[in-house]
Each structure stands twice: as structure tokens, then as C-alpha cells.
Design a protein around this motif. Sequence first.
Motif: not given
Length: 272
Positions: A44-45, A72, A77, A80, A88
Motif C-alpha cells: 500500500w502507500t 495492491p 490502493t 499504488v 500491479k
Amino acid sequence: MSGAVLDPGARVALSTASVYPDGCAAAFATARRLGYDGVEVMVWTDPVSQEPGALAALSELHGIPVLSVHAPTLLLTQRVWSTDPWTKVDKSIELAQEVGAGTVVLHPPFRWQKEYAREFLDGVALREHETGIRLAVENMFPWRARNREYQAYLPGWDPVPLPYDNVTLDLSHTATAGSDALQMAAELGSRLAHVHLADGTGSARDEHLVPGRGTQPCADFLETLAAKHYSGSVVVEVGTRKLTAEQRELDLTEALAFARLHLAAAPSLEPR
């Protein structure tokens, strides 16, 4: 207990999501302190969750392996790494390879991700074949609001009838969906590759309670896994966001003890 079996193959891991809003560093330290077997990294972040070098350093520092990576693919997310869903997934696979994790957990596509959804089944199978990483697609649930249900996922929120080779079964999600976790596990058989251990009461909200505090058959579920010699990971994924540090420690200790107890106290399913 008569007929008890101990399954040494199932490892109990801590999801980094279980220490949110703290980050990965806190999760590794907590896992070591409480005696977990490993960690699942929720990407995540938190920059550390995206960086294989940092994760490897934490793993070495604490002696705690990364057993799985959660891609994510949540609503929170969506930005992200990329807004492209396959990017991703591919970056999650690369991260797993670099930190030595064998499993990447995926949510199914959202309904509005139409092209991704059309390619999803074949794309997952192809990537598993090419990389050797298990892409364990997670069970989700219908969204409910104002007494109506919305089918938010494609090709569906229930992975059981879909041709995935590997599935993650989340017991908070079975509560929200009104699914029978034991029946799902039985139907999945060897395709059940990964478990998110939590609980829920059947609320429309995905609750992620400590196992034993909701309505899900968490104890029976774990005992059945052990009796069948399940060798995947059981990942504690519970919500502690509103708790004090002391309360969080107690909840994560309780969840681990619950998992250990019921993985070790299963009546054997083998014929005598």
C-alpha cells in the motif's frame, strides 16, 4: 486429546494490515515479539511495503520471513505503483520473487475494470505458469447498501466455481457474503492455497474481527485444515486501527494463540 494430530506444515503469519496505521517495520517487530512464523506484506502507500530491499532487511533483522505478498488491488490502493491492474500484479510477483515469498494474494477485478476482467482468468494462469508463484485469488462478497446487493466483482466474488488453481479463503469475507466457509474449503480441496484468518458477524461491513469473536466456524475450519495436513499459510488479518498499542498486542496474541490451538488440536480424518 484422543486422535489429535499436529500439522507442522501450516505456518501462522501476521498480515502487515493487522498493525495499520503503523507500517511494515512495526509488523515485523510485532511478529517476532509474539512468535509468528512469518509476515504477509500488504502493498500500500507505506514505501517500505513496495521496496524489496527494505523488506529483505527487515526480514533479516527480525528473523521473520515474508511468506506472501498482497497485491495492491483494493479500492484504497488503486494508485499504488500504477493505475494499470496488470502492472500491479506483475510488480507484486517481482516483489514476491525478490523477498522469497511463494504466494501473491489477488482480489478479483472490479466490475468497471472490464478489459482486465476479460483477461483475468487466462492472465492469472499464464503468470503462474511462467513464474512459479502462486496467484491465490481471494473470495470477496456482494456489496450491500439500502437493502440492495451489488455485484462489484468480475468474473465473480466467489472463486469456488471458477477455474483458479490457487485460492485464498478469507473468513471475514465469508461472514460478509453469508458463505459457508467449511463447505467452500471442502469444495476447493487442494486449490485452497492460502487462508486469511479473521471473523465476522455477517454485517455488510467487512469486519476482520479476532477469530472466535464472530459467527464464523474458525475453530472447526482450522481443525479441518490440520486434519487434512494443509501446508499453506494461515495469515492473521484482523483490524486493530482503533486500538491502543497494548490492546493491539493483546488481540494479536489472542489471534495467534487461537490459530496455534486449533491447528494442533484437530481430530484426525484418517480412517483408523
